[in-house]
Design an enzyme around this catalytic site. Sequence first.
Site, PDB file in Angstrom:
ATOM      1  N   ASP A 158       0.855  -1.181   0.000  1.00  0.00           N
ATOM      2  CA  ASP A 158       0.000   0.000   0.000  1.00  0.00           C
ATOM      3  C   ASP A 158       0.892   1.232   0.000  1.00  0.00           C
ATOM      4  OD1 ASP A 158       1.109   0.210   2.514  1.00  0.00           O
ATOM      5  OD2 ASP A 158      -0.775   0.300   3.606  1.00  0.00           O
TER       6      ASP A 158
ATOM      7  N   ASP B 159       1.412   4.724   2.353  1.00  0.00           N
ATOM      8  CA  ASP B 159       1.003   5.335   3.625  1.00  0.00           C
ATOM      9  C   ASP B 159       1.387   6.810   3.649  1.00  0.00           C
ATOM     10  OD1 ASP B 159       0.470   2.643   5.120  1.00  0.00           O
ATOM     11  OD2 ASP B 159       2.487   2.430   4.302  1.00  0.00           O
TER      12      ASP B 159
ATOM     13  N   ASP C 243      -3.272   4.415   2.810  1.00  0.00           N
ATOM     14  CA  ASP C 243      -3.605   4.750   4.204  1.00  0.00           C
ATOM     15  C   ASP C 243      -3.288   6.220   4.442  1.00  0.00           C
ATOM     16  OD1 ASP C 243      -4.276   2.137   4.776  1.00  0.00           O
ATOM     17  OD2 ASP C 243      -2.365   1.643   5.731  1.00  0.00           O
TER      18      ASP C 243
END
Length: 510
Positions: free
Chosen positions: A343, A345, A434
């Site tokens: 992902d 962040d 995120d």
Amino acid sequence: MDPLQMAHTGPRKKRARPMGASMATTPQDIKFQDLVLFILEKKMGTSRRAFLMELARRKGFRVENELSDSVTHIVAENNSGSDVLEWLQVQKIKASSQLELLDVSWLIECMGAGKPVEMTGKHQLVVRGDYSASSNPSPQKTPPPAVKKISQYACQRRTTLNNHNNIFTDAFEILAENCEFRENEGSYVVFMRAASVLKSLPFTIISMKDTQGIPCLEDKAKCVIEDIIEDGESSEVKAVLNDERYKSFKLFTSVFGVGLKTSEKWFRMGFRSLSKIRTDKTLKFTEMQEAGFLYYEDLVSCVTKAEADAVSVLVKEAVWAFLPDAFVTMTGGFRRGKKVGHDVDFLITSQGSTEEEQQQLLHKVLNLWKKEGLLLYSDLIESTFEKLKLPSRKVDALDHFQKCFLILKLHHQRIDNSKSSQLQGKTWKAIRVDLVMCPYECHAFALLGWTGSRQFERDIRHYASHERKMILDNHALYDKTKRIFLKAGSEEEIFAHLGLDYIEPWERNA
Ligand code: CTP
Ligand code: MN
Ligand code: MN
């Protein structure tokens, strides 16, 4: 001129030389000012030592006759690091913390190269691991000379992505994951710590002897290393890779939104493949899992740095549209220099805005993306942060900041090298993102906490509490002795409060 050096090389040399350049040891002949060598006579013998000293001086190295504070490198032959330390202790000599203990092979390579060569693990002498790494040693123990010793804490090791021991750490990570799937926390920690310490080594382990002095290697871990050294593979790892439960859990947890509980349930129900689960009429999925299945192929293919950078632009554009003074920092694996991630962040903070404006920011950003059709999934969690609360003692505790877990639609055209995009019909990729919003006063703690790695975070918190009687989490640092919160405006200040040397983000890949 140094009279000691004169005594050594002077009298025998009768050749006429220009003034001031009569010996290789005059200051102007020292080519490598940063190194001060001392060659240990023990087990090497007087004549060989004299030969090497002379040779090194001729090559422009500064070699001391006596051990002194200025010495930076001790060179020894047929001695272990522990032997050298013992010798230093017997001589009642205090070594500086910067001191390098090296095998003569390093000096010989330097002589060949005519300059200092890189010190690698094969040159560095290993010190047996019974010296306390703590910088406040108990008064009963004689503190050893402070030489570089591998610490049991990842926050006292520099771990770059240049892992020399992949063959072992990959094995440990598989075994750790299997323990995680079986909820065997104890063994999970053993294997993760073993993997972590091996990642920090500047050399490859090639025999069991190389593991001497390395902390965090319990018997369980040593057996695996031994297996791999002897057979090229670990039978335990092989068994895990063939294990039904491991294979199923690995597959199930690869779906966004599926954790151990769901995996357990599906495994017990007899499911072994995702296609069967996806099409099963009786199963109910959470919204998160629906999204996980919908974008499965995109999400299992790793996020590249180029994609992460494109997401960063997207995030900054949106955030700055509402809070132009906000700081947006990419954290997580990419901040540690990783080339791929699962992902992307981000940490967001703002100094000049009101609490209300800060609280609204993520909502506004998500609304904007929704309007633009970029928001494929979102889960926003409001802050539960309380200013005066003590930091959490649990090393794995989650933080209380406002945050959102997202899946964003990233159009290929936003990425520079988007050649592959035209080949498929789809012009975008789903990316997990995120976002964390934190109050400005906490941003250094939040940045440290969200940069990882997980093992690094665990160890720096353990270090804080066990070695410093302090509590550290993603929000604050509390000194239990003084009963005060220690403020910090940067990560460097947090390390300084803890009495730790600063470790750069790319050295935190523990
Ligand atoms: N983190 C956290 N609280 C969470 C989730 C993550 O404090 N609820 C921290 C963890 O310490 C972790 C870092 O944020 O080290 C980044 O988390 P994550 O994205 O899961 O891992 P990465 O290290 O970025 O690795 P990857 O490339 O797989 O994303
Ligand atoms: Mn990440
Ligand atoms: Mn993450």
